[in-house]
Scaffold this active site. Structure first.
Site, PDB file in Angstrom:
ATOM      1  N   GLU A 143      -0.114  -1.307  -8.250  1.00  0.00           N
ATOM      2  CA  GLU A 143       0.839  -2.374  -8.506  1.00  0.00           C
ATOM      3  C   GLU A 143       0.416  -3.094  -9.783  1.00  0.00           C
ATOM      4  OE1 GLU A 143       1.876  -4.791  -5.194  1.00  0.00           O
ATOM      5  OE2 GLU A 143       1.767  -3.102  -3.812  1.00  0.00           O
TER       6      GLU A 143
ATOM      7  N   CYS B  26      -2.210  -0.849   0.167  1.00  0.00           N
ATOM      8  CA  CYS B  26      -2.756   0.511   0.324  1.00  0.00           C
ATOM      9  C   CYS B  26      -4.161   0.572   0.905  1.00  0.00           C
ATOM     10  CB  CYS B  26      -2.744   1.231  -1.012  1.00  0.00           C
ATOM     11  SG  CYS B  26      -1.092   1.594  -1.572  1.00  0.00           S
TER      12      CYS B  26
ATOM     13  N   LEU C 186       0.039   5.131  -7.602  1.00  0.00           N
ATOM     14  CA  LEU C 186       0.477   4.010  -8.438  1.00  0.00           C
ATOM     15  C   LEU C 186      -0.270   2.741  -8.066  1.00  0.00           C
ATOM     16  CD1 LEU C 186       4.321   4.581  -8.051  1.00  0.00           C
ATOM     17  CD2 LEU C 186       2.793   5.525  -9.798  1.00  0.00           C
TER      18      LEU C 186
HETATM   19  C1  UDX Z   1      -4.331   1.219  -5.005  1.00  0.00           C
HETATM   20  C2  UDX Z   1      -4.789   2.493  -5.716  1.00  0.00           C
HETATM   21  O1  UDX Z   1      -5.516   2.131  -6.898  1.00  0.00           O
HETATM   22  C3  UDX Z   1      -3.598   3.372  -6.037  1.00  0.00           C
HETATM   23  O2  UDX Z   1      -4.050   4.589  -6.632  1.00  0.00           O
HETATM   24  C4  UDX Z   1      -2.877   3.675  -4.736  1.00  0.00           C
HETATM   25  O3  UDX Z   1      -1.791   4.508  -4.935  1.00  0.00           O
HETATM   26  C5  UDX Z   1      -2.455   2.379  -4.043  1.00  0.00           C
HETATM   27  O4  UDX Z   1      -3.607   1.563  -3.837  1.00  0.00           O
HETATM   28  P1  UDX Z   1      -3.248  -1.113  -5.677  1.00  0.00           P
HETATM   29  O5  UDX Z   1      -3.341  -1.456  -4.233  1.00  0.00           O
HETATM   30  O6  UDX Z   1      -1.992  -1.407  -6.415  1.00  0.00           O
HETATM   31  O7  UDX Z   1      -3.537   0.447  -5.892  1.00  0.00           O
HETATM   32  O8  UDX Z   1      -4.387  -1.926  -6.443  1.00  0.00           O
HETATM   33  P2  UDX Z   1      -5.801  -1.667  -7.125  1.00  0.00           P
HETATM   34  O9  UDX Z   1      -5.720  -2.033  -8.545  1.00  0.00           O
HETATM   35  O10 UDX Z   1      -6.336  -0.338  -6.823  1.00  0.00           O
HETATM   36  O11 UDX Z   1      -6.672  -2.799  -6.388  1.00  0.00           O
HETATM   37  C6  UDX Z   1      -6.777  -2.861  -4.980  1.00  0.00           C
HETATM   38  C7  UDX Z   1      -7.632  -4.025  -4.545  1.00  0.00           C
HETATM   39  O12 UDX Z   1      -8.986  -3.817  -4.870  1.00  0.00           O
HETATM   40  C8  UDX Z   1      -7.262  -5.357  -5.192  1.00  0.00           C
HETATM   41  O13 UDX Z   1      -7.319  -6.369  -4.199  1.00  0.00           O
HETATM   42  C9  UDX Z   1      -8.336  -5.582  -6.233  1.00  0.00           C
HETATM   43  O14 UDX Z   1      -8.552  -6.943  -6.495  1.00  0.00           O
HETATM   44  C10 UDX Z   1      -9.523  -4.942  -5.554  1.00  0.00           C
HETATM   45  N1  UDX Z   1     -10.544  -4.459  -6.509  1.00  0.00           N
HETATM   46  C11 UDX Z   1     -10.254  -3.443  -7.372  1.00  0.00           C
HETATM   47  C12 UDX Z   1     -11.827  -5.011  -6.494  1.00  0.00           C
HETATM   48  O15 UDX Z   1     -12.117  -5.922  -5.711  1.00  0.00           O
HETATM   49  N2  UDX Z   1     -12.766  -4.509  -7.354  1.00  0.00           N
HETATM   50  C13 UDX Z   1     -12.506  -3.503  -8.223  1.00  0.00           C
HETATM   51  O16 UDX Z   1     -13.408  -3.110  -8.960  1.00  0.00           O
HETATM   52  C14 UDX Z   1     -11.202  -2.951  -8.233  1.00  0.00           C
END
Ligand code: UDX
Length: 433
Positions: A158, A263, A156
């Site tokens: 957030e 995560c 998931l």
């Molecule tokens: C993540 C995973 O996507 C999910 O499958 C897992 O279960 C939990 O961890 P989440 O932490 O909610 O989910 O956020 P996500 O949308 O994946 O982004 C994580 C971080 O990466 C954020 O700080 C976001 O800003 C950063 N990010 C994401 C980037 O810097 N670049 C990107 O291209 C994508």
């Protein structure tokens, strides 16, 4: 479709979303937490976290009469044949996962169960934890009570957790018990998505490997963006061009000031630690972590250079949560930046649509503003830290007029840089020409 009576231990982010969605799918769900206040609040309709759509789903479940909240484990074990573990597995001091809550939860199920129970782990746990939990559960087995164990990691995100639960790319279920796997498949079959049936250890590894790979993509593209800055290339076009190769695609290739959240930082550390415990040095992950940390200091260096020093400057931060649509500030880039800026003698102003209260508990020496405009007033520079929609379509002329100096640093490459430059801003993104 089979309908089950399902228990969920832990009403944090993962537990609550899982419970609300399973009740939405028609199962009867008992959510249990040892935190009395959280359960009391949930019973009166107040949620411990902000997640779009979740409050509505919880309210519907309560109204339908198939979603219950309790602090008593017996209410769960008396009623449920399947119990999910969704408690926290935070990072411990050595970088590994702290499994005390998950063992405590499993112990309470073992001691109060009255029938055959399938114990399902949703929380992210290091490979091998399932084996430990199975040993613990097996200590209780008698004529009436027995357990089977399933690893069913969550994916998931957030901010889009409900959609991610109801429309996932895939579902992973790992167990040595075929009957339990059949039951788990029947729970998820209505979602109509591919399922991977496997053993417990492989299921556990799929979760870590997936998160570590996504974090690697982010650190990789951040390094490419840094090199783009040096050689005069443009990261937006580079990603567009790379992404046209079907083997690469464009997802999770957004350059910025690095990943945060509950995560990625924790899971990457834990996988590195897990490998280390076997004697294997996971070289790549060391770099993934280091690049992610450096990305924030690099931004600070850029600002310092542009402003000709930081001491005495006023700098505004737009966004505090680790990403939009959540109030979660765990491992958020904003926290690192605030600390770095305060240490340089900067006056820091901030605004976030939902995460201000959580930040206030951690940082007192920061000026909390009422909106993005108030942040900008008298600032020498603004930094976009979280790409909330509310920052992407503002009256930038008004903002520019209210600032002391015209610098804007886009930590998410989310602002329309050409437009801002045309208005008179000195814009800097990450790897953007
Ligand atoms: C993540 C995973 O996507 C999910 O499958 C897992 O279960 C939990 O961890 P989440 O932490 O909610 O989910 O956020 P996500 O949308 O994946 O982004 C994580 C971080 O990466 C954020 O700080 C976001 O800003 C950063 N990010 C994401 C980037 O810097 N670049 C990107 O291209 C994508």
């Amino acid at each position: 479709m089979d309908k089950f009576r399902i228990g969920i231990i832990g009403t944090g982010y993962v537990g609550l979303v899982t419970g609300a969605c399973l009740s939405d799918m028609g199962h009867t769900v008992y959510c249990m937490d040892i935190d009395e206040k959280v359960i009391k609040d949930l019973k009166s309709g107040q949620l411990p976290i902000y997640e779009p759509g979740l409050a509505e789903l919880v309210a519907q479940g309560k109204e339908r009469g198939n979603l219950f909240f309790t602090t008593y484990i017996e209410e769960v074990t008396d009623n449920c044949e399947i119990i999910y573990l969704a408690v926290g597995t935070p990072q411990s001091l050595d970088g590994g996962a702290d499994l005390s809550q998950i063992y405590e939860a499993a112990r309470s199920i073992r001691d109060s169960a009255r029938r055959h129970t399938i114990v399902v782990t949703k929380s992210t746990v290091p490979v091998g934890t399932g084996g430990g939990l199975q040993h613990l559960l097996a200590e209780r087995e008698d004529n009436e009570v027995s357990f089977s164990y399933v690893a069913n990691p969550e994916f998931l995100r957030e901010g889009s957790a409900i959609k991610d639960f109801l429309e996932p790319d895939r579902i992973i279920i790992g167990s040595s018990d075929e009957e339990s796997l059949d039951k788990m498949e029947s729970i998820y079959r209505p979602l109509g998505v591919p399922m991977v049936r496997t053993d417990v250890k492989s299921a556990e590894m799929i979760k870590y490997a997936s998160n570590a790979f996504l974090a690697t993509k982010i650190s990789f593209i951040n390094e490419i963006a840094n090199v783009c800055e040096e050689v005069g290339a443009d990261i937006d076009v580079v990603v567009q061009g790379m992404g046209m190769d079907k083997r690469i695609g464009t997802s999770f290739l957004k350059a910025g000031i690095g990943y945060g959240g509950s995560c990625f930082p924790k899971d990457v550390q834990a996988l590195k630690q897990l490998a280390g415990n076997t004697g294997y040095v996971f070289q790549l992950l060391n770099s993934v972590i280091e690049v992610n940390n450096l990305q924030k200091s690099r931004m600070l260096v850029k600002i310092k250079k542009k402003l000709g020093g930081l001491y005495g400057a006023t700098i505004g931060l737009w966004g505090l949560s680790f990403k939009p649509n959540t109030d979660d500030i765990r491992e958020a880039s904003s926290l690192v930046l605030i600390k770095l800026l305060l240490n340089e003698g900067v006056k820091v102003k901030v605004y976030d649509p939902v995460a201000m209260e959580k930040c206030r508990l951690l940082h007192k020496g920061v000026h909390y503003c009422q909106d993005p405009y108030q942040v900008a007033e008298g600032c020498d520079a603004l930094i976009l830290v979280t790409e909330w929609d509310c920052f992407l379509d503002l009256d930038y002329t008004r903002i520019l007029k209210s600032m002391n100096r015209p610098y804007i640093f886009d930590g998410r490459n989310a602002l329309e840089h050409l437009k801002l430059r045309a208005l008179g801003f000195e814009y800097e993104g990450v790897g953007r020409k």
